[in-house]
Design an enzyme around this catalytic site. Sequence first.
Site, mmCIF file in Angstrom:
data_model
loop_
_atom_site.group_PDB
_atom_site.id
_atom_site.type_symbol
_atom_site.label_atom_id
_atom_site.label_comp_id
_atom_site.label_asym_id
_atom_site.label_seq_id
_atom_site.Cartn_x
_atom_site.Cartn_y
_atom_site.Cartn_z
ATOM 1 C CB CYS A 179 -4.880 10.922 11.533
ATOM 2 S SG CYS A 179 -3.115 10.270 11.737
ATOM 3 C CB VAL A 227 8.010 6.820 13.911
ATOM 4 C CG1 VAL A 227 7.657 7.314 12.784
ATOM 5 C CG2 VAL A 227 9.302 6.027 14.141
ATOM 6 N NE ARG A 231 1.144 10.713 9.639
ATOM 7 C CZ ARG A 231 0.404 9.620 8.963
ATOM 8 N NH1 ARG A 231 -0.843 9.355 9.743
ATOM 9 N NH2 ARG A 231 0.681 9.098 8.010
ATOM 10 N N PRO A 232 2.163 16.622 10.434
ATOM 11 C CG PRO A 232 4.166 17.438 11.339
ATOM 12 C CD PRO A 232 2.934 16.385 11.586
ATOM 13 C CB ILE A 233 2.889 18.511 5.151
ATOM 14 C CG1 ILE A 233 2.176 20.098 5.061
ATOM 15 C CG2 ILE A 233 2.045 17.573 4.804
ATOM 16 C CD1 ILE A 233 1.464 20.404 3.901
ATOM 17 C CG ASP A 234 7.473 20.355 9.626
ATOM 18 O OD1 ASP A 234 6.517 19.580 9.658
ATOM 19 O OD2 ASP A 234 8.488 20.535 10.069
ATOM 20 C CG LEU A 235 10.200 17.713 7.895
ATOM 21 C CD1 LEU A 235 10.631 16.455 8.317
ATOM 22 C CD2 LEU A 235 11.552 18.756 8.209
ATOM 23 N NE ARG A 259 -1.816 12.418 7.732
ATOM 24 C CZ ARG A 259 -2.108 13.927 7.665
ATOM 25 N NH1 ARG A 259 -3.422 14.233 7.807
ATOM 26 N NH2 ARG A 259 -1.160 14.782 7.343
ATOM 27 C CE LYS A 279 -1.717 1.792 3.735
ATOM 28 N NZ LYS A 279 -1.382 3.094 3.978
ATOM 29 C CG ASN A 280 2.320 2.687 3.500
ATOM 30 O OD1 ASN A 280 1.252 2.948 3.291
ATOM 31 N ND2 ASN A 280 2.722 2.335 4.681
ATOM 32 C CG ASP A 339 3.419 1.451 9.382
ATOM 33 O OD1 ASP A 339 3.606 1.374 8.204
ATOM 34 O OD2 ASP A 339 3.304 2.246 10.197
ATOM 35 N NE ARG A 392 -6.915 4.731 5.076
ATOM 36 C CZ ARG A 392 -6.512 5.375 5.861
ATOM 37 N NH1 ARG A 392 -6.223 5.552 7.143
ATOM 38 N NH2 ARG A 392 -5.102 5.838 5.317
HETATM 39 C C1 EPZ Z 1 4.435 6.770 5.842
HETATM 40 O O1 EPZ Z 1 3.765 7.915 6.705
HETATM 41 C C2 EPZ Z 1 3.425 5.690 5.696
HETATM 42 N N1 EPZ Z 1 2.258 6.204 5.058
HETATM 43 C C3 EPZ Z 1 2.825 5.281 7.367
HETATM 44 O O2 EPZ Z 1 2.200 4.241 7.220
HETATM 45 C C4 EPZ Z 1 4.278 4.933 8.294
HETATM 46 O O3 EPZ Z 1 3.859 4.794 9.514
HETATM 47 C C5 EPZ Z 1 5.173 6.101 8.197
HETATM 48 O O4 EPZ Z 1 5.523 6.575 6.655
HETATM 49 C C6 EPZ Z 1 6.641 5.937 8.852
HETATM 50 O O5 EPZ Z 1 7.211 4.882 8.337
HETATM 51 C C7 EPZ Z 1 2.460 5.953 3.745
HETATM 52 O O6 EPZ Z 1 3.479 5.688 3.140
HETATM 53 C C8 EPZ Z 1 1.169 6.328 2.958
HETATM 54 P P1 EPZ Z 1 6.494 10.257 7.855
HETATM 55 P P2 EPZ Z 1 4.309 9.486 6.473
HETATM 56 O O7 EPZ Z 1 6.575 11.615 6.955
HETATM 57 O O8 EPZ Z 1 4.904 9.731 5.130
HETATM 58 C C9 EPZ Z 1 6.673 13.607 11.470
HETATM 59 C C10 EPZ Z 1 0.294 2.992 7.605
HETATM 60 O O9 EPZ Z 1 -0.272 2.260 8.813
HETATM 61 N N2 EPZ Z 1 6.812 14.388 10.155
HETATM 62 O O10 EPZ Z 1 7.766 9.333 7.966
HETATM 63 O O11 EPZ Z 1 3.140 10.510 6.848
HETATM 64 C C11 EPZ Z 1 5.493 12.999 11.473
HETATM 65 O O12 EPZ Z 1 4.768 13.756 12.311
HETATM 66 C C12 EPZ Z 1 0.864 4.103 7.507
HETATM 67 O O13 EPZ Z 1 0.533 2.118 6.639
HETATM 68 C C13 EPZ Z 1 7.013 15.806 10.633
HETATM 69 O O14 EPZ Z 1 7.198 16.227 11.554
HETATM 70 O O15 EPZ Z 1 5.314 9.307 7.571
HETATM 71 C C14 EPZ Z 1 5.780 11.498 11.931
HETATM 72 O O16 EPZ Z 1 5.792 11.850 13.394
HETATM 73 C C15 EPZ Z 1 0.681 4.951 9.075
HETATM 74 N N3 EPZ Z 1 6.803 16.879 9.451
HETATM 75 C C16 EPZ Z 1 7.066 11.351 11.568
HETATM 76 O O17 EPZ Z 1 7.810 12.455 11.026
HETATM 77 C C17 EPZ Z 1 6.943 16.319 7.991
HETATM 78 O O18 EPZ Z 1 6.922 17.215 7.242
HETATM 79 C C18 EPZ Z 1 7.077 10.248 10.147
HETATM 80 O O19 EPZ Z 1 6.375 10.567 9.151
HETATM 81 C C19 EPZ Z 1 6.647 14.979 7.854
HETATM 82 C C20 EPZ Z 1 6.377 14.068 8.913
#
Ligand code: EPZ
Length: 421
Positions: free
Chosen positions: A117, A330, A122-126, A93, A22-23, A308, A400
């Site tokens: 969620c 995480v 789940r911010p997108i600042d990065l 998201r 999925k991811n 996960d 999902r």
């Molecule tokens: C991906 O989410 C996966 N989803 C998640 O799987 C998975 O848990 C996660 O990576 C970590 O491995 C998909 O690929 C669709 P991140 P993503 O950006 O990209 C923080 C599942 O169950 N962060 O690596 O959203 C964030 O808040 C799902 O299949 C920032 O601070 O994960 C989190 O604490 C759940 N700023 C951490 O980083 C940002 O701009 C990891 O987030 C982006 C993220």
Amino acid sequence: MARILVNNSGPLNGEVTVSGAKNSVLPLLAATLLTEDNCIIEGVPSLADVHIMKEMLKSFGAEVDDSEDGIVNVKASEILTVEGNPELVQEMRASTVAMGPLLARCGKVVMPMQGGCTIGKRPIDLHLKGFRSLGAKITEEEGRVIIEAGPEGLVGDAIYLDFPSVGATENILMAATLAKGTTIIENAAKEPEIVDLANLLNKMGAKIKSAGTDLIRIEGVERLSGAVHGVIPDRIEAGTFMLAAAITRGKVHVKNAIPGHVRPIISKLKESGVYVEITDEGIYVDGSREELVATDIKTLPYPGFPTDIQSPFMAFLATVQGSSVVRETVFENRFMHVVELNRMGADITTENREAVIPGGKKLHGAKVRATDLRAGAAMILAGLVASETTEISEIYHIERGYEDIVSKFKGLGADLMKVED
Ligand code: EPZ
């Protein structure tokens, strides 16, 4: 509301084949927006999230044909709008992964801002830091984020990710493929899904080097063309079924799994006394050979222990002898399943991002909720070994991310069923 009823099923036995990841498939589908040519993605699982992503592509103007089983044909010959559909974005998201391709292809993208969620803000600042580094201007108005490339389009740059965010790495990677000059992503995510995406992009004509390491180099090109690409297997689904063998003390052959993608899970299961063998077709797991014991888990970005799998592994730890500690590094709020497991007698305590699982529990059935997609899987695992029936609600979370999960468990001898109200 639909629910899943799970009865004590005894040791599971047999073989199960893992579906496409999925991811991985979500960013792969988003990447098809980068070209006006035809792209074919194979091995696509039938999941609610995949359906939403296909609707998202159509909302931008792409033709999406998924007549055949698991093969999705996308042709984004023209982009009719660069604004994400609020309903679809709110529903999933991960739709934010369309930002990079649209910004690269059209020079602009508008996305509704999303709330958090259940597992975190789940911010997108990065993601936005990366786009700014490529010369984009970012404004926010009326709950939408507007991202616009500079006058000469996106321009390559060195970008350091404060956290190796999977989504941010994917978005910046896709945006950089059409930027002028070279982009370097430092402290990039190293997940197999990043490598899968880079492999598709390179097939499309991108020039990406060392995806899968923490420093990815992208040399921008003028345009990308179509490609055919098969999705990697889902390592989280593989880990879930490995744990199904462990928690029920059964013997399961998890086929189509890539051992190199689940090394932390293999190591931790072995530490608990579970027998794990790599086969030509996948991974054989036998939970019946020894008394299984506690082990500690700390989730980390890949190649560390995957967040996960944290909740499914916690369900397993509740049944082994001895006390275990689980640290979630995480996400800031990924222990929502603890309350549900405690309804079944797990007696877990948490403090901040640390949970203590006393172990040695005989779980009993209860009415529980799937608080996120992986916690839902954890509830199924716990229900397989609990006395009396476990009734799981909010199962849309589970559907999902797990294709045909009820029939796959039934195929291993599990006693469970989905009931509609
Ligand atoms: C991906 O989410 C996966 N989803 C998640 O799987 C998975 O848990 C996660 O990576 C970590 O491995 C998909 O690929 C669709 P991140 P993503 O950006 O990209 C923080 C599942 O169950 N962060 O690596 O959203 C964030 O808040 C799902 O299949 C920032 O601070 O994960 C989190 O604490 C759940 N700023 C951490 O980083 C940002 O701009 C990891 O987030 C982006 C993220």
